[in-house]
Design an enzyme around this catalytic site. Structure first.
Site, PDB file in Angstrom:
ATOM      1  N   GLY A   8       0.641  -1.226   0.050  1.00 53.61           N
ATOM      2  CA  GLY A   8      -0.224   0.123   0.146  1.00 53.61           C
ATOM      3  C   GLY A   8       0.812   1.200  -0.054  1.00 53.61           C
ATOM      4  O   GLY A   8       0.505   2.254   0.602  1.00 53.61           O
ATOM      5  N   GLY A  11      -0.640   4.803  -1.051  1.00 60.79           N
ATOM      6  CA  GLY A  11      -1.536   5.274  -0.281  1.00 60.79           C
ATOM      7  C   GLY A  11      -1.468   6.538   0.508  1.00 60.79           C
ATOM      8  O   GLY A  11      -0.040   7.047   0.515  1.00 60.79           O
ATOM      9  N   GLN A  12      -2.200   6.938   1.337  1.00 57.24           N
ATOM     10  CA  GLN A  12      -2.314   8.162   2.010  1.00 57.24           C
ATOM     11  C   GLN A  12      -0.758   8.228   2.944  1.00 57.24           C
ATOM     12  O   GLN A  12      -0.034   8.997   2.929  1.00 57.24           O
ATOM     13  CB  GLN A  12      -3.342   8.568   2.802  1.00 57.24           C
ATOM     14  CG  GLN A  12      -3.269   9.908   3.538  1.00 57.24           C
ATOM     15  CD  GLN A  12      -4.209  10.149   4.705  1.00 57.24           C
ATOM     16  OE1 GLN A  12      -5.046   9.384   5.100  1.00 57.24           O
ATOM     17  NE2 GLN A  12      -4.380  11.573   5.007  1.00 57.24           N
ATOM     18  N   TYR A 139     -14.756  -2.539   8.199  1.00 60.43           N
ATOM     19  CA  TYR A 139     -13.298  -2.057   8.367  1.00 60.43           C
ATOM     20  C   TYR A 139     -12.991  -2.235   9.648  1.00 60.43           C
ATOM     21  O   TYR A 139     -12.020  -2.809  10.227  1.00 60.43           O
ATOM     22  CB  TYR A 139     -13.309  -0.577   7.865  1.00 60.43           C
ATOM     23  CG  TYR A 139     -12.004   0.284   8.327  1.00 60.43           C
ATOM     24  CD1 TYR A 139     -10.850  -0.274   7.563  1.00 60.43           C
ATOM     25  CD2 TYR A 139     -12.071   1.390   9.051  1.00 60.43           C
ATOM     26  CE1 TYR A 139      -9.575   0.149   7.879  1.00 60.43           C
ATOM     27  CE2 TYR A 139     -10.796   1.988   9.272  1.00 60.43           C
ATOM     28  CZ  TYR A 139      -9.740   1.336   8.714  1.00 60.43           C
ATOM     29  OH  TYR A 139      -8.359   2.175   8.840  1.00 60.43           O
ATOM     30  N   LYS A 143     -10.274  -4.603  11.781  1.00 59.50           N
ATOM     31  CA  LYS A 143      -9.252  -3.954  12.689  1.00 59.50           C
ATOM     32  C   LYS A 143      -9.091  -4.672  14.004  1.00 59.50           C
ATOM     33  O   LYS A 143      -8.142  -4.966  14.441  1.00 59.50           O
ATOM     34  CB  LYS A 143      -9.375  -2.454  12.873  1.00 59.50           C
ATOM     35  CG  LYS A 143      -8.974  -1.568  11.578  1.00 59.50           C
ATOM     36  CD  LYS A 143      -7.625  -2.033  11.014  1.00 59.50           C
ATOM     37  CE  LYS A 143      -7.264  -0.997   9.928  1.00 59.50           C
ATOM     38  NZ  LYS A 143      -6.083  -1.258   9.097  1.00 59.50           N
ATOM     39  N   ILE A 169      -6.198  10.889   9.812  1.00 57.96           N
ATOM     40  CA  ILE A 169      -4.506  11.386   9.504  1.00 57.96           C
ATOM     41  C   ILE A 169      -4.620  12.553   8.275  1.00 57.96           C
ATOM     42  O   ILE A 169      -5.673  12.496   7.621  1.00 57.96           O
ATOM     43  CB  ILE A 169      -3.811  10.388   8.684  1.00 57.96           C
ATOM     44  CG1 ILE A 169      -3.653   9.017   9.539  1.00 57.96           C
ATOM     45  CG2 ILE A 169      -2.341  11.005   8.569  1.00 57.96           C
ATOM     46  CD1 ILE A 169      -2.737   9.353  11.068  1.00 57.96           C
TER      47      ILE A 169
HETATM   48  C1  AKB Z   1     -11.272   6.324   8.270  1.00 61.53           C
HETATM   49  O1  AKB Z   1     -11.984   7.386   8.323  1.00 61.53           O
HETATM   50  O2  AKB Z   1     -11.891   5.191   7.817  1.00 61.53           O
HETATM   51  C2  AKB Z   1      -9.765   6.187   8.543  1.00 61.53           C
HETATM   52  C3  AKB Z   1      -9.574   5.631   9.915  1.00 61.53           C
HETATM   53  C4  AKB Z   1      -9.971   6.243  10.955  1.00 61.53           C
HETATM   54  O3  AKB Z   1      -8.909   4.549  10.116  1.00 61.53           O
HETATM   55  N1  AKB Z   1      -9.324   7.463   8.373  1.00 61.53           N
END
Ligand code: AKB
Length: 314
Positions: A8, A11-12, A139, A143, A169
């Site tokens: 990655g 990416g950002q 997501y 995590k 971020i």
């Molecule tokens: C998102 O907004 O999905 C990410 C994060 C907080 O992991 N920037």
């Protein structure tokens, strides 16, 4: 760390972590693996490929004698809800592949978790290091599961895998994609380009955030920390600042004219399920973490750098 693979890489976070690693270890020591958005001015070793792909990872580890992987590939919170099955597949399978390869080749691993690992049942202010993890996005599920997987591989196979729970971020080099905290980057772009911004979160939505330089430094400091100092092998809480869209708008207005309107969408529910502020005292004690950028400094820096990037003189 002698030979490093970053997945990655464009990416950002990768866009800024890769140059920092190149500065620290030399351009020939860092392999950047990505599939899109390779900047025309990038210098260094590039490999192209889409994860999960265990065979590709194995080939690269052998080809470049890799000893450390920064595994940044991930679908983020908002985009992840479009195709939850794909999000699970990409986020979890690629992490398992990296951890399995780490066992075989005795690699060190950095893997980012996020405030998305928390959920609506988590205490929302000064969220402690060890607390309820019941995320409501796919997501976030990846995590939370990923954190446990990292800890499992550490306990069972002694993999030196380290992780932080990044807040939102803020950065100017590569735009984020598919997150819920992305408004806090987009607002600077729109302020400079148009003087107005339509925010998809309510004006009083408080979220934890961090400037990119702090995020990169935290990542490197954690990877440099002595093994016996670390008491967390799931993922460290990491904090810098917390603010609402209204507070950020006020800070930007000190520099440039900006009108913000509000049209909350599906991302509001995601933001509402996350903490407003994070207690990162364990990271501060274990490996000396301390943020440098407050809201005025990050705003000053974002506006200065975006003016340069887009040749804006006003
Ligand atoms: C998102 O907004 O999905 C990410 C994060 C907080 O992991 N920037």
């Amino acid at each position: 760390m002698k030979n490093i693979l970053v997945t990655g890489a464009f990416g950002q976070i990768g866009s800024e972590l890769v140059p920092a690693l190149q500065n620290a270890y030399g351009e020939k020591s860092v392999v950047a693996l990505g599939n899109t958005h390779i900047p025309h001015d990038f210098t260094g070793i590039v490999e192209m490929g889409r994860l999960p792909d265990a065979q590709l990872l194995n080939t690269l580890v052998k080809k470049y004698k890799i000893d450390t992987i920064f595994h940044l590939v991930s679908l983020l919170s908002a985009k992840g809800e479009i195709d939850p099955a794909l999000t699970w597949h990409v986020n979890m399978q690629s992490l398992r592949d990296v951890l399995d390869i780490a066992v075989t080749h005795k690699l060190r691993v950095f893997w980012p978790s996020s405030i998305a690992a928390f959920g609506p049942t988590t205490p929302r202010t000064s969220t402690p290091q060890r607390t309820i993890l019941e995320p409501t996005t796919m997501y976030g599920v990846t995590k939370t599961a990923g954190e446990l997987l990292c800890q499992y591989y550490h306990l069972k196979y002694e993999v030196d895998v380290r992780s932080v729970r990044y807040p939102g971020i803020i950065s100017y080099k590569a735009e984020p994609g598919g997150g819920t905290t992305d408004y806090a980057v987009a607002i600077y772009y729109e302020a400079l380009k148009q003087g107005k911004y339509m925010c998809y979160l309510k004006s009083d939505t408080m979220l934890p955030m961090m400037y990119m330089d702090d995020a990169v430094r935290a990542t490197l400091e954690l990877m440099h920390a002595p093994d016996d100092a670390l008491t967390v092998r799931t993922s460290y809480n990491l904090a810098a600042v917390s603010f609402t869209p209204a507070q950020l708008t006020h800070e930007i207005q000190k520099h440039i004219p900006l009108t913000v309107s509000y049209a909350p969408d599906h991302r509001q529910a995601i933001a509402d399920s996350w903490p407003q502020s994070i207690d990162d005292s364990v990271a501060r004690v274990d490996w000396g973490w301390k943020h440098a950028y407050d809201v005025p400094l990050l705003t000053h820096t974002m506006i200065r750098e975006l003016r340069k990037k887009f040749s804006i003189t006003r």
